[in-house]
Motif scaffolding. Sequence first.
Motif, PDB file in Angstrom:
ATOM      1  N   ILE A   1       0.866  -1.175   0.000  1.00 26.92           N
ATOM      2  CA  ILE A   1       0.000   0.000   0.000  1.00 26.92           C
ATOM      3  C   ILE A   1       0.907   1.230   0.000  1.00 26.92           C
ATOM      4  O   ILE A   1       1.779   1.364   0.858  1.00 26.92           O
ATOM      5  N   ALA A   2       0.697   2.121  -0.953  1.00 24.23           N
ATOM      6  CA  ALA A   2       1.532   3.317  -1.082  1.00 24.23           C
ATOM      7  C   ALA A   2       1.335   4.267   0.079  1.00 24.23           C
ATOM      8  O   ALA A   2       0.312   4.244   0.763  1.00 24.23           O
ATOM      9  N   GLN A   3       2.308   5.142   0.242  1.00 27.14           N
ATOM     10  CA  GLN A   3       2.315   6.135   1.309  1.00 27.14           C
ATOM     11  C   GLN A   3       1.324   7.265   1.077  1.00 27.14           C
ATOM     12  O   GLN A   3       1.090   8.083   1.955  1.00 27.14           O
ATOM     13  N   ASN A   4       0.753   7.329  -0.094  1.00 23.39           N
ATOM     14  CA  ASN A   4      -0.279   8.317  -0.406  1.00 23.39           C
ATOM     15  C   ASN A   4      -1.360   7.635  -1.235  1.00 23.39           C
ATOM     16  O   ASN A   4      -1.118   6.604  -1.851  1.00 23.39           O
ATOM     17  N   LYS A   5      -2.555   8.211  -1.207  1.00 21.41           N
ATOM     18  CA  LYS A   5      -3.624   7.714  -2.075  1.00 21.41           C
ATOM     19  C   LYS A   5      -3.539   8.443  -3.398  1.00 21.41           C
ATOM     20  O   LYS A   5      -2.884   9.477  -3.516  1.00 21.41           O
ATOM     21  N   GLY A   6      -4.184   7.899  -4.407  1.00 24.69           N
ATOM     22  CA  GLY A   6      -4.181   8.513  -5.725  1.00 24.69           C
ATOM     23  C   GLY A   6      -5.577   8.555  -6.296  1.00 24.69           C
ATOM     24  O   GLY A   6      -6.520   8.018  -5.708  1.00 24.69           O
ATOM     25  N   PRO A   7      -5.719   9.184  -7.467  1.00 21.16           N
ATOM     26  CA  PRO A   7      -7.046   9.268  -8.077  1.00 21.16           C
ATOM     27  C   PRO A   7      -7.534   7.888  -8.508  1.00 21.16           C
ATOM     28  O   PRO A   7      -6.764   7.059  -8.973  1.00 21.16           O
ATOM     29  N   CYS A   8      -8.810   7.670  -8.311  1.00 24.84           N
ATOM     30  CA  CYS A   8      -9.428   6.437  -8.812  1.00 24.84           C
ATOM     31  C   CYS A   8      -9.684   6.654 -10.299  1.00 24.84           C
ATOM     32  O   CYS A   8     -10.207   7.697 -10.685  1.00 24.84           O
TER      33      CYS A   8
ATOM     34  N   LYS B   1      -2.230   5.348   7.565  1.00 22.20           N
ATOM     35  CA  LYS B   1      -1.759   6.699   7.866  1.00 22.20           C
ATOM     36  C   LYS B   1      -0.906   7.162   6.696  1.00 22.20           C
ATOM     37  O   LYS B   1       0.077   6.503   6.351  1.00 22.20           O
ATOM     38  N   PRO B   2      -1.269   8.267   6.052  1.00 25.01           N
ATOM     39  CA  PRO B   2      -0.450   8.793   4.958  1.00 25.01           C
ATOM     40  C   PRO B   2       0.985   9.023   5.430  1.00 25.01           C
ATOM     41  O   PRO B   2       1.219   9.382   6.581  1.00 25.01           O
ATOM     42  N   GLY B   3       1.922   8.781   4.529  1.00 20.98           N
ATOM     43  CA  GLY B   3       3.332   8.976   4.856  1.00 20.98           C
ATOM     44  C   GLY B   3       4.050   7.695   5.229  1.00 20.98           C
ATOM     45  O   GLY B   3       5.245   7.706   5.484  1.00 20.98           O
ATOM     46  N   SER B   4       3.343   6.581   5.263  1.00 14.80           N
ATOM     47  CA  SER B   4       3.962   5.274   5.508  1.00 14.80           C
ATOM     48  C   SER B   4       3.570   4.320   4.397  1.00 14.80           C
ATOM     49  O   SER B   4       2.417   4.269   3.978  1.00 14.80           O
ATOM     50  N   ARG B   5       4.563   3.584   3.927  1.00 10.69           N
ATOM     51  CA  ARG B   5       4.326   2.538   2.921  1.00 10.69           C
ATOM     52  C   ARG B   5       4.161   1.222   3.675  1.00 10.69           C
ATOM     53  O   ARG B   5       4.932   0.915   4.566  1.00 10.69           O
ATOM     54  N   TYR B   6       3.130   0.480   3.312  1.00  8.09           N
ATOM     55  CA  TYR B   6       2.795  -0.735   4.033  1.00  8.09           C
ATOM     56  C   TYR B   6       2.912  -1.972   3.143  1.00  8.09           C
ATOM     57  O   TYR B   6       2.667  -1.902   1.940  1.00  8.09           O
ATOM     58  N   THR B   7       3.210  -3.091   3.773  1.00  9.29           N
ATOM     59  CA  THR B   7       3.012  -4.406   3.178  1.00  9.29           C
ATOM     60  C   THR B   7       2.060  -5.118   4.127  1.00  9.29           C
ATOM     61  O   THR B   7       2.353  -5.260   5.323  1.00  9.29           O
ATOM     62  N   ILE B   8       0.895  -5.492   3.603  1.00 11.71           N
ATOM     63  CA  ILE B   8      -0.139  -6.086   4.458  1.00 11.71           C
ATOM     64  C   ILE B   8      -0.702  -7.354   3.827  1.00 11.71           C
ATOM     65  O   ILE B   8      -0.570  -7.580   2.626  1.00 11.71           O
ATOM     66  N   LYS B   9      -1.317  -8.158   4.671  1.00 12.22           N
ATOM     67  CA  LYS B   9      -2.084  -9.313   4.200  1.00 12.22           C
ATOM     68  C   LYS B   9      -3.549  -8.977   4.364  1.00 12.22           C
ATOM     69  O   LYS B   9      -3.963  -8.429   5.388  1.00 12.22           O
ATOM     70  N   VAL B  10      -4.324  -9.291   3.324  1.00 13.71           N
ATOM     71  CA  VAL B  10      -5.763  -9.051   3.362  1.00 13.71           C
ATOM     72  C   VAL B  10      -6.507 -10.304   2.928  1.00 13.71           C
ATOM     73  O   VAL B  10      -5.966 -11.152   2.214  1.00 13.71           O
ATOM     74  N   ASN B  11      -7.730 -10.398   3.368  1.00 18.95           N
ATOM     75  CA  ASN B  11      -8.627 -11.442   2.900  1.00 18.95           C
ATOM     76  C   ASN B  11      -9.547 -10.816   1.854  1.00 18.95           C
ATOM     77  O   ASN B  11     -10.222  -9.824   2.135  1.00 18.95           O
TER      78      ASN B  11
ATOM     79  N   LEU C   1       2.650  -6.594   7.702  1.00 24.21           N
ATOM     80  CA  LEU C   1       3.947  -7.247   7.657  1.00 24.21           C
ATOM     81  C   LEU C   1       5.087  -6.240   7.774  1.00 24.21           C
ATOM     82  O   LEU C   1       6.143  -6.535   8.321  1.00 24.21           O
ATOM     83  N   LYS C   2       4.846  -5.022   7.241  1.00 26.52           N
ATOM     84  CA  LYS C   2       5.881  -4.005   7.248  1.00 26.52           C
ATOM     85  C   LYS C   2       5.233  -2.635   7.136  1.00 26.52           C
ATOM     86  O   LYS C   2       4.266  -2.455   6.411  1.00 26.52           O
ATOM     87  N   SER C   3       5.796  -1.668   7.850  1.00 26.37           N
ATOM     88  CA  SER C   3       5.365  -0.280   7.754  1.00 26.37           C
ATOM     89  C   SER C   3       6.626   0.571   7.772  1.00 26.37           C
ATOM     90  O   SER C   3       7.388   0.532   8.736  1.00 26.37           O
ATOM     91  N   ILE C   4       6.856   1.321   6.693  1.00 24.09           N
ATOM     92  CA  ILE C   4       8.071   2.121   6.552  1.00 24.09           C
ATOM     93  C   ILE C   4       7.685   3.561   6.252  1.00 24.09           C
ATOM     94  O   ILE C   4       6.952   3.812   5.292  1.00 24.09           O
ATOM     95  N   PRO C   5       8.185   4.530   7.050  1.00 20.72           N
ATOM     96  CA  PRO C   5       7.930   5.931   6.714  1.00 20.72           C
ATOM     97  C   PRO C   5       8.516   6.250   5.335  1.00 20.72           C
ATOM     98  O   PRO C   5       9.605   5.810   4.996  1.00 20.72           O
TER      99      PRO C   5
END
Length: 127
Positions: free
Chosen positions: A36-43, A83-93, A113-117
């Motif tokens: 998941i990117a550190q910012n959202k973008g246009p759909c 939270k904007p400003g952090s790049r995430y690696t997550i597991k989802v169902n 799994l990971k959260s990096i500013p």
Amino acid sequence: MNKVKIASSAILLLLSLTACVDFSLPEPDEVLTLQIAQNKGPCSSSSNTGTCYLVKRSDTDAWTPLIDTYPRASNEIKGFAYKPGSRYTIKVNKHRTVGSPAFLYEYKWLETLKSIPDSTVAVPGQP
């Protein structure tokens, strides 16, 4: 002869009624690992003009709005504390919602799994 007509009519009625019912089994849930990117973008979907999570499945993939990455997806990840400003690696169902008319997919957060500013800006279409 009358019994044959009645039986034929009953069979035709049953066939016409069952033709409208979807007897297929629902898709099984799928566990996905997403970045998941550190910012959202246009759909870019015509049905959603707001902002979407930018996601990718691997480091080499380009950032893509969640709603376009997985067609008919909801742009929400239930339980995910973004939270904007952090790049995430997550597991989802990933779950197909059978009750909705469009058969949308819902996502439920399982674990981070990971959260990096990260202060850079992720851009759709760029790795």
